[in-house]
Design an enzyme around this catalytic site. Structure first.
Site, short mmCIF file in Angstrom:
data_model
loop_
_atom_site.label_atom_id
_atom_site.label_comp_id
_atom_site.label_asym_id
_atom_site.label_seq_id
_atom_site.Cartn_x
_atom_site.Cartn_y
_atom_site.Cartn_z
N LEU A 180 0.83 -1.19 0.00
CA LEU A 180 0.00 0.00 0.00
C LEU A 180 0.88 1.25 0.00
O LEU A 180 1.89 1.31 0.69
CB LEU A 180 -0.90 0.04 1.24
CG LEU A 180 -2.00 -1.02 1.34
CD1 LEU A 180 -2.83 -0.76 2.60
CD2 LEU A 180 -2.89 -1.01 0.11
N LYS A 181 0.48 2.25 -0.78
CA LYS A 181 1.13 3.57 -0.75
C LYS A 181 0.24 4.48 0.06
O LYS A 181 -0.87 4.82 -0.35
CB LYS A 181 1.30 4.11 -2.18
CG LYS A 181 1.92 5.52 -2.22
CD LYS A 181 3.37 5.47 -1.82
CE LYS A 181 4.00 6.88 -1.88
NZ LYS A 181 3.58 7.75 -0.77
#
Length: 275
Positions: free
Chosen positions: A8-9
């Protein structure tokens, strides 16, 4: 490059965390010491073994007015990062932060004084082992080797404050993101500040030079951004104008800001944060 992992960013502040022999130090991506702004994370990180160095994101989760699921608030993290040390302490009591680690650079106690040359897959396992005995608010980022699962995250978690997904080859060494592939809902680039509009002590907007050498005027700055950028501008007093004939005061120095790419085809763009 072989198989990939997908992470995840998150929409927070990139921060490197050092567990030193006598304490904890946090540093921004530009090298500034930001420990005083994230003191709640520094205290929690004392549970890490001495010598551990983590790379990650300082984020703040907020619940909605109805007490629903928490979402990551970039605005809350930005307010903390741009505040004074005293104000940051007050904000920490009201809105504590979480450190989401996506890499580990060193772990001397496990025989790894420098993990950067090791493959991502090995670093990820060391990271999970280290954080298993620490717990929140220091936690590992979500990661999967299942492309479909990562696609599901990308499609469903934007409303939770997730910027997108980062793809990393399992055999990749740590090179500060140079061989990582980022897929964001709204991409950004770094730009150099070359001027401002409004008063020097409280600029209204910034004029920046983009990576392709174009010059553009930003949208109106938030109060927090204006207050933070003003002391870092070297006022030269010259007057200039953009290609769109926006008049501004030119400045020197190498102040950098992050801007939203989606608006850079036009004369106006959005400043996200200082670098």
């Amino acid at each position: 490059m072989g198989p990939w992992a997908y992470e995840l960013k998150l929409d927070g502040h990139r921060t490197v965390l050092w567990r030193t022999g006598g304490g904890v130090r946090l540093q921004s991506r530009t090298g500034r010491d930001v420990t005083s702004h994230w003191m709640d994370l520094a205290v929690a990180a004392m549970a890490l073994p001495p010598g551990v160095i983590l790379d990650g994101e300082a984020v703040i989760y907020l619940s909605d007015a109805d007490g629903g699921a928490a979402r990551i608030s970039f605005e809350a993290a930005q307010s903390r990062a741009l505040s004074s040390a005293r104000r940051a302490s007050e904000l920490a009591r009201r809105r504590p932060a979480t450190y989401v680690a996506f890499d580990i650079l060193a772990h001397p106690e496990a025989g790894h004084p420098d993990l950067r040359p090791r493959p991502y897959q090995e670093r990820r396992q060391v990271l999970l082992d280290v954080l298993a005995n620490v717990g929140p608010p220091i936690e590992p980022v979500w990661s999967t080797t299942d492309r479909d699962e990562a696609q599901g995250w990308y499609e469903t978690l934007e409303g939770a404050g997730v910027e997108g997904v980062v793809a990393k080859p399992l055999r990749s060494v740590y090179r500060a993101g140079r061989i990582w592939s980022k897929v964001r809902h709204a991409d950004t680039v770094d730009a150099v500040v070359i001027g401002f509009t409004g008063a020097a002590r409280r600029p209204t907007a910034l004029v920046v030079r983009l990576p392709d050498r174009r010059v553009a005027l930003s949208q109106k700055l938030t109060t927090a951004l204006a207050a933070a950028v003003a002391p870092r501008l070297m006022h030269e007093g010259g007057r200039a104008s953009t290609t769109a004939r926006d008049v501004y005061t030119s400045v020197g120095g190498e102040v950098a800001v992050e801007v939203v790419v989606g608006t850079t085809r036009h004369a106006v763009l959005t400043v996200v944060r200082l670098r």
